[in-house]
Write a protein that holds these residues in place. Structure first.
Motif, PDB file in Angstrom:
ATOM      1  N   ALA A 236       0.833  -1.208   0.000  1.00  0.00           N
ATOM      2  CA  ALA A 236       0.000   0.000   0.000  1.00  0.00           C
ATOM      3  C   ALA A 236       0.864   1.253   0.000  1.00  0.00           C
ATOM      4  O   ALA A 236       0.466   2.301  -0.529  1.00  0.00           O
ATOM      5  N   ALA A 237       2.054   1.151   0.590  1.00  0.00           N
ATOM      6  CA  ALA A 237       2.948   2.304   0.636  1.00  0.00           C
ATOM      7  C   ALA A 237       3.397   2.742  -0.760  1.00  0.00           C
ATOM      8  O   ALA A 237       3.792   3.896  -0.955  1.00  0.00           O
ATOM      9  N   TYR A 238       3.333   1.831  -1.740  1.00  0.00           N
ATOM     10  CA  TYR A 238       3.710   2.203  -3.109  1.00  0.00           C
ATOM     11  C   TYR A 238       2.694   3.166  -3.731  1.00  0.00           C
ATOM     12  O   TYR A 238       2.969   3.772  -4.773  1.00  0.00           O
ATOM     13  N   LEU A 239       1.514   3.287  -3.115  1.00  0.00           N
ATOM     14  CA  LEU A 239       0.535   4.260  -3.596  1.00  0.00           C
ATOM     15  C   LEU A 239       0.926   5.684  -3.202  1.00  0.00           C
ATOM     16  O   LEU A 239       0.414   6.641  -3.782  1.00  0.00           O
ATOM     17  N   ARG A 240       1.797   5.810  -2.219  1.00  0.00           N
ATOM     18  CA  ARG A 240       2.168   7.134  -1.721  1.00  0.00           C
ATOM     19  C   ARG A 240       2.816   8.007  -2.793  1.00  0.00           C
ATOM     20  O   ARG A 240       2.412   9.166  -2.963  1.00  0.00           O
ATOM     21  N   PRO A 241       3.824   7.518  -3.530  1.00  0.00           N
ATOM     22  CA  PRO A 241       4.382   8.381  -4.578  1.00  0.00           C
ATOM     23  C   PRO A 241       3.375   8.730  -5.665  1.00  0.00           C
ATOM     24  O   PRO A 241       3.393   9.835  -6.195  1.00  0.00           O
TER      25      PRO A 241
ATOM     26  N   ASN B 257     -11.272  -0.224  -0.870  1.00  0.00           N
ATOM     27  CA  ASN B 257     -11.427   0.990  -0.066  1.00  0.00           C
ATOM     28  C   ASN B 257     -10.168   1.319   0.735  1.00  0.00           C
ATOM     29  O   ASN B 257      -9.840   2.490   0.925  1.00  0.00           O
ATOM     30  N   LEU B 258      -9.465   0.311   1.197  1.00  0.00           N
ATOM     31  CA  LEU B 258      -8.191   0.550   1.877  1.00  0.00           C
ATOM     32  C   LEU B 258      -7.200   1.202   0.912  1.00  0.00           C
ATOM     33  O   LEU B 258      -6.496   2.153   1.264  1.00  0.00           O
ATOM     34  N   ALA B 259      -7.144   0.679  -0.311  1.00  0.00           N
ATOM     35  CA  ALA B 259      -6.224   1.227  -1.311  1.00  0.00           C
ATOM     36  C   ALA B 259      -6.622   2.646  -1.708  1.00  0.00           C
ATOM     37  O   ALA B 259      -5.773   3.548  -1.788  1.00  0.00           O
ATOM     38  N   ALA B 260      -7.917   2.871  -1.950  1.00  0.00           N
ATOM     39  CA  ALA B 260      -8.379   4.204  -2.363  1.00  0.00           C
ATOM     40  C   ALA B 260      -8.177   5.232  -1.255  1.00  0.00           C
ATOM     41  O   ALA B 260      -7.747   6.363  -1.511  1.00  0.00           O
ATOM     42  N   SER B 261      -8.471   4.850  -0.015  1.00  0.00           N
ATOM     43  CA  SER B 261      -8.274   5.782   1.101  1.00  0.00           C
ATOM     44  C   SER B 261      -6.800   6.105   1.287  1.00  0.00           C
ATOM     45  O   SER B 261      -6.430   7.262   1.533  1.00  0.00           O
ATOM     46  N   ALA B 262      -5.933   5.090   1.155  1.00  0.00           N
ATOM     47  CA  ALA B 262      -4.495   5.331   1.291  1.00  0.00           C
ATOM     48  C   ALA B 262      -4.001   6.281   0.202  1.00  0.00           C
ATOM     49  O   ALA B 262      -3.210   7.196   0.469  1.00  0.00           O
ATOM     50  N   LEU B 263      -4.478   6.090  -1.033  1.00  0.00           N
ATOM     51  CA  LEU B 263      -4.076   6.953  -2.143  1.00  0.00           C
ATOM     52  C   LEU B 263      -4.466   8.408  -1.873  1.00  0.00           C
ATOM     53  O   LEU B 263      -3.666   9.334  -2.059  1.00  0.00           O
ATOM     54  N   ALA B 264      -5.695   8.623  -1.404  1.00  0.00           N
ATOM     55  CA  ALA B 264      -6.161   9.983  -1.128  1.00  0.00           C
ATOM     56  C   ALA B 264      -5.446  10.595   0.074  1.00  0.00           C
ATOM     57  O   ALA B 264      -5.136  11.789   0.075  1.00  0.00           O
ATOM     58  N   VAL B 265      -5.202   9.787   1.105  1.00  0.00           N
ATOM     59  CA  VAL B 265      -4.477  10.282   2.275  1.00  0.00           C
ATOM     60  C   VAL B 265      -3.066  10.709   1.879  1.00  0.00           C
ATOM     61  O   VAL B 265      -2.578  11.773   2.291  1.00  0.00           O
ATOM     62  N   PHE B 266      -2.400   9.902   1.081  1.00  0.00           N
ATOM     63  CA  PHE B 266      -1.053  10.246   0.634  1.00  0.00           C
ATOM     64  C   PHE B 266      -1.059  11.513  -0.221  1.00  0.00           C
ATOM     65  O   PHE B 266      -0.099  12.296  -0.186  1.00  0.00           O
ATOM     66  N   ALA B 267      -2.128  11.716  -0.990  1.00  0.00           N
ATOM     67  CA  ALA B 267      -2.231  12.922  -1.813  1.00  0.00           C
ATOM     68  C   ALA B 267      -2.315  14.170  -0.938  1.00  0.00           C
ATOM     69  O   ALA B 267      -1.613  15.160  -1.182  1.00  0.00           O
ATOM     70  N   VAL B 268      -3.168  14.128   0.082  1.00  0.00           N
ATOM     71  CA  VAL B 268      -3.296  15.288   0.984  1.00  0.00           C
ATOM     72  C   VAL B 268      -1.980  15.548   1.710  1.00  0.00           C
ATOM     73  O   VAL B 268      -1.510  16.687   1.797  1.00  0.00           O
ATOM     74  N   ARG B 269      -1.398  14.479   2.227  1.00  0.00           N
ATOM     75  CA  ARG B 269      -0.141  14.616   2.962  1.00  0.00           C
ATOM     76  C   ARG B 269       0.967  15.195   2.084  1.00  0.00           C
ATOM     77  O   ARG B 269       1.832  15.932   2.550  1.00  0.00           O
ATOM     78  N   GLY B 270       0.905  14.871   0.801  1.00  0.00           N
ATOM     79  CA  GLY B 270       1.954  15.326  -0.100  1.00  0.00           C
ATOM     80  C   GLY B 270       1.956  16.819  -0.342  1.00  0.00           C
ATOM     81  O   GLY B 270       3.002  17.387  -0.673  1.00  0.00           O
ATOM     82  N   ILE B 271       0.805  17.486  -0.170  1.00  0.00           N
ATOM     83  CA  ILE B 271       0.744  18.899  -0.562  1.00  0.00           C
ATOM     84  C   ILE B 271       0.280  19.845   0.531  1.00  0.00           C
ATOM     85  O   ILE B 271       0.169  21.051   0.293  1.00  0.00           O
ATOM     86  N   TYR B 272      -0.006  19.349   1.751  1.00  0.00           N
ATOM     87  CA  TYR B 272      -0.570  20.314   2.712  1.00  0.00           C
ATOM     88  C   TYR B 272       0.420  21.385   3.148  1.00  0.00           C
ATOM     89  O   TYR B 272       0.009  22.468   3.570  1.00  0.00           O
ATOM     90  N   PHE B 273       1.717  21.161   2.999  1.00  0.00           N
ATOM     91  CA  PHE B 273       2.657  22.233   3.313  1.00  0.00           C
ATOM     92  C   PHE B 273       2.840  23.208   2.147  1.00  0.00           C
ATOM     93  O   PHE B 273       3.439  24.262   2.310  1.00  0.00           O
ATOM     94  N   ALA B 274       2.315  22.858   0.969  1.00  0.00           N
ATOM     95  CA  ALA B 274       2.303  23.819  -0.136  1.00  0.00           C
ATOM     96  C   ALA B 274       1.337  24.961   0.143  1.00  0.00           C
ATOM     97  O   ALA B 274       1.400  26.009  -0.506  1.00  0.00           O
ATOM     98  N   LEU B 275       0.453  24.790   1.118  1.00  0.00           N
ATOM     99  CA  LEU B 275      -0.459  25.865   1.512  1.00  0.00           C
ATOM    100  C   LEU B 275       0.304  27.068   2.069  1.00  0.00           C
ATOM    101  O   LEU B 275      -0.197  28.191   2.029  1.00  0.00           O
TER     102      LEU B 275
END
Length: 453
Positions: free
Chosen positions: A285-290, A338-356
Motif C-alpha cells: 500500500a505504501a507504493y501508492l504514496r508516490p 477501499n483501503l487502497a483508495a483511502s491510502a491513495l487519497a491520504v497520501f495525496a493530501v499529505r503530499g501537498i498540505y505544506f504547499a499551503l
C-alpha cells in the motif's frame, strides 16, 4: 547551439538535492514508526505490548515532538538545513542502538520521547524550508508532492526489503507444514532485532549522504539580521489565521495518515491474513504514496493546493464510511479496494498540505517559523491519536472494534473537508482585501501627483 555543461551540472545537482531530501525525510522516521507500522503484530509480541501500551508510548513521542516543533521553526530560519538535518539523522540512529537491545517498557517510552526531539527539533522545519527553496516560486505543489511521493517510494522500497529479510529469518516458515503461528517469542525477538539493525544502518547512511549532498541555504531564505527580527516573525505568524487553519487541516490529514498504521492489524484480524502477508499488504500500500503525492502536486500547481485537498478529504470520508459497515459476502474485495483508495487519497493530501504555506503568500525567510507553528498544532495527533486508537482496537469483538475505528477516521476526514472550505474562504477574503487596499493606495498616489501638477 552547443550544450552548456554548467547548466546540465546545475540541473543534476538540483535533482540530487531533492533525492537526498527525500531519503532523509523518510529514513529519519523509520526507527520510530516503520517497524511498528509494517510489523505491528510481531513488534507487539516481541516487546510484550498491547495496542494501548504502544499507543501510550507513541503519545510520549508526540509530547516531546510538540515541544520541539515551535523552537525548531526559528532554528531552521537561522541555521543551515544541511547541518541541522545531518545532526538529526545521526542522533536518531543512535537511538536504534538502544532499541536493538530490546529494552523494557519504561526505557522504550524514554527512547520514543528522545526520538520526538531528534526527529523534530533539528529536522522537520529544516526539511520544509529546504523543500520550499528547491521548488522556487512556480513549483511548490510538485516540490512537496515529489518530496512526499519520493518518501513514500523510499518507505515502500526499504519496507519491502525489510519484509523479505523478516520472512527469510522466520524459522517456522522454512519447515514443512509449519506456519507463523508456531513461532516462539524468542524467534520473533530475533527477527525484530534484525529489522531494527537494518533500519539503524540506513539512518546512519542517510546522515552521511545529506552532509555531502545538501547545499548551503539561499540568502533569500535567511532571516533578516535586525534587532528582534525573530520575535517579529513569530509574532506576525501567530496572528495569521491562515496558519492556524492550515494547522487544523494538517491535524485531520495526519489522523487519517496515522490510521494507515493499523491497516496491517486490520488485515491480520479481520481479513484473516498471516503476519507476513499483513506486513506485505501494508508495504505494498505504501507504493501508492508516490502516485498520490506526485499527482496531487501536479494538480496543486494548476488548481491550487486547497482545492485538491478538499476533493481528497471527500474521497477519504466515503472510503472510511464503507469500511465502517458490517461484513458482507464480498467484503474482502470491497475492503481491499477501499483501503487502497483511502491510502491513495491520504497520501495525496499529505503530499501537498505544506504547499499551503506558499499559497497563503508567506515571506520566504519566515518559512521555518510558519512550518513550526503549523506543525505544533497539526501534529498533535502524535499525542492523542495512538492512545485513543489503541483502546478502540483492544475492545471486543474485534470486527466491531475496527468498524468503530473507521467511524472515527471518517469524522476526521469530514472535518478536514469543512476546514479546507473555510481556509479557501478566508484566503479569498484576504486577497480581496489586499487588492482593495492596493487600489486605494494607488488612488492616493494619483491624487498627490495631480495636486502637484
Amino acid at each position: 547551439m552547443n550544450p552548456n555543461p554548467q547548466m546540465y551540472l546545475n540541473r543534476t545537482r538540483h535533482w540530487i538535492t531533492l533525492v537526498a531530501l527525500i531519503i532523509a525525510g523518510e529514513i529519519i522516521f523509520a526507527l520510530p514508526f516503520h517497524i511498528a507500522r509494517f510489523f505491528r503484530p510481531t513488534f507487539l509480541d516481541a516487546f510484550s505490548l498491547n495496542n494501548a501500551e504502544l499507543g501510550d508510548i507513541f503519545a510520549l513521542y508526540g509530547v516531546t515532538a510538540m515541544l520541539a516543533y515551535f523552537p525548531g521553526g526559528p532554528l531552521a530560519d537561522r541555521f543551515s538545513a544541511r547541518t541541522l538535518i545531518t545532526i538529526a539523522l545521526l542522533t536518531t540512529a543512535l537511538g536504534g542502538l538502544v532499541l536493538v537491545q530490546m529494552p523494557s517498557k519504561n526505557t522504550l517510552a524514554l527512547l520514543f520521547a528522545y526520538w520526538g526531539i531528534t526527529t523534530i527539533l533539528l529536522f522537520w522545519a529544516a526539511m520544509i524550508k529546504a523543500t520550499r527553496l528547491w521548488g522556487g516560486d512556480n513549483a511548490q505543489g510538485i516540490a512537496f508532492g515529489l518530496l512526499d511521493g519520493g518518501r513514500g517510494l523510499v518507505a515502500a522500497g526499504v519496507a519491502s526489503l525489510a519484509v523479505s529479510l523478516f520472512v527469510f529469518l522466520l524459522p517456522a516458515t522454512s519447515l514443512p507444514g509449519a506456519d507463523e503461528h508456531t513461532l516462539t517469542h524468542a524467534e520473533r525477538v530475533e527477527s525484530i532485532q534484525a529489522i531494527i539493525t537494518y533500519y539503524t544502518t540506513l539512518t546512519f547512511a542517510a546522515a552521511v549522504l545529506t552532509w555531502f549532498v545538501l547545499p548551503v541555504d539561499s540568502k533569500e531564505y535567511e532571516q533578516p539580521h535586525q534587532p528582534f527580527s525573530a520575535y517579529r516573525t513569530i509574532s506576525s505568524q501567530i496572528r495569521n489565521p491562515l496558519i492556524w487553519l492550515q494547522g487544523l487541516i494538517v491535524v485531520c490529514a495526519y489522523c487519517c495518515y496515522k490510521g494507515i498504521d493499523n491497516y496491517g492489524l486490520y488485515a491480520y484480524h479481520v481479513l484473516d491474513m498471516s503476519e507476513s502477508d499483513a506486513a506485505q499488504f501494508t508495504a505494498s500500500a505504501a507504493y501508492l504514496r508516490p502516485i498520490g503525492a506526485v499527482l496531487a502536486g501536479l494538480l496543486a500547481d494548476k488548481a491550487k493546493p486547497a482545492k485538491v485537498i478538499f476533493i481528497c478529504f471527500c474521497l477519504i470520508a466515503v472510503c472510511y464510511a464503507t469500511l465502517s459497515l458490517p461484513d458482507t459476502a464480498s467484503f474482502l474485495q470491497l475492503a481491499v479496494i477501499n483501503l487502497a483508495a483511502s491510502a491513495l487519497a491520504v497520501f495525496a493530501v499529505r503530499g501537498i498540505y505544506f504547499a499551503l504555506i506558499h499559497q497563503s503568500g508567506l515571506a520566504k525567510y519566515a518559512t521555518g517559523t510558519a512550518a513550526g507553528l503549523v506543525s505544533v498544532l497539526g501534529f498533535t495527533p502524535d499525542i492523542f491519536f495512538a492512545p485513543i486508537a489503541g483502546r478502540i482496537l483492544d475492545a471486543e469483538p474485534i470486527e466491531a472494534a475496527h468498524q468503530a475505528y473507521f467511524v472515527m477516521l471518517q469524522g476526521f476526514a469530514v472535518a478536514g473537508a469543512l476546514i479546507t472550505l473555510l481556509y479557501q474562504h478566508w484566503l479569498t477574503t484576504k486577497n480581496d482585501s489586499e487588492l482593495q487596499n492596493s487600489l486605494t493606495e494607488g488612488e492616493k498616489l494619483t491624487s498627490k501627483k495631480t495636486a502637484k501638477i
